[in-house]
Design a protein around this motif. Sequence first.
Motif, mmCIF file in Angstrom:
data_model
loop_
_atom_site.group_PDB
_atom_site.id
_atom_site.type_symbol
_atom_site.label_atom_id
_atom_site.label_comp_id
_atom_site.label_asym_id
_atom_site.label_seq_id
_atom_site.Cartn_x
_atom_site.Cartn_y
_atom_site.Cartn_z
ATOM 1 N N ASN A 61 -3.646 1.992 -1.718
ATOM 2 C CA ASN A 61 -4.290 0.679 -1.643
ATOM 3 C C ASN A 61 -3.375 -0.434 -2.135
ATOM 4 N N GLU A 62 -2.551 -0.158 -3.147
ATOM 5 C CA GLU A 62 -1.580 -1.159 -3.608
ATOM 6 C C GLU A 62 -0.528 -1.431 -2.545
ATOM 7 N N ASP B 218 -2.204 -3.692 -0.114
ATOM 8 C CA ASP B 218 -2.250 -5.049 -0.679
ATOM 9 C C ASP B 218 -0.915 -5.766 -0.536
ATOM 10 N N ALA B 219 0.171 -5.052 -0.815
ATOM 11 C CA ALA B 219 1.507 -5.658 -0.714
ATOM 12 C C ALA B 219 1.824 -6.040 0.730
ATOM 13 N N ILE C 81 -0.374 -6.791 3.064
ATOM 14 C CA ILE C 81 -1.224 -7.936 3.394
ATOM 15 C C ILE C 81 -0.643 -9.208 2.781
ATOM 16 N N ASP C 82 -0.195 -9.127 1.534
ATOM 17 C CA ASP C 82 0.423 -10.298 0.893
ATOM 18 C C ASP C 82 1.635 -10.783 1.674
ATOM 19 N N ARG D 139 0.408 -12.477 4.842
ATOM 20 C CA ARG D 139 -0.191 -13.791 4.545
ATOM 21 C C ARG D 139 0.899 -14.819 4.235
ATOM 22 N N GLU E 114 -6.871 -4.464 6.277
ATOM 23 C CA GLU E 114 -8.029 -4.569 5.392
ATOM 24 C C GLU E 114 -9.052 -3.468 5.675
ATOM 25 N N TYR F 140 -8.187 0.521 3.888
ATOM 26 C CA TYR F 140 -8.289 0.932 2.482
ATOM 27 C C TYR F 140 -8.925 2.305 2.377
#
Length: 87
Positions: A46-47, A50-51, A53-54, A57, A83, A86
């Motif tokens: 999940n991290e 997140d990375a 997705i960051d 973005r 998203e 996950y």
Amino acid sequence: MRNSDIADMVDEMLNDEGPVQIGNLTFDRSEIVRRCDPTAYRIMVNECIDAMIDDLRYDQDRLDPETDMAEHQEIQERIDELENAYL
């Protein structure tokens, strides 16, 4: 990107330092984490999501939504896909 693709990326990262040998047995580091602490493994995956997705973005924020509409939309679709990935 499928969950298995992301998990493969995490496995590669964990296994980068080579296998762990215990006596005559050899284990991949990712296998050790996945079996001994599945919650920690899920957190790592999940991290990673997140990375990713960051990063997307950040790329998206640098675009002008009007002049780069197609690329902006493509990045948004990739973000939406991640998203939903996950664990």
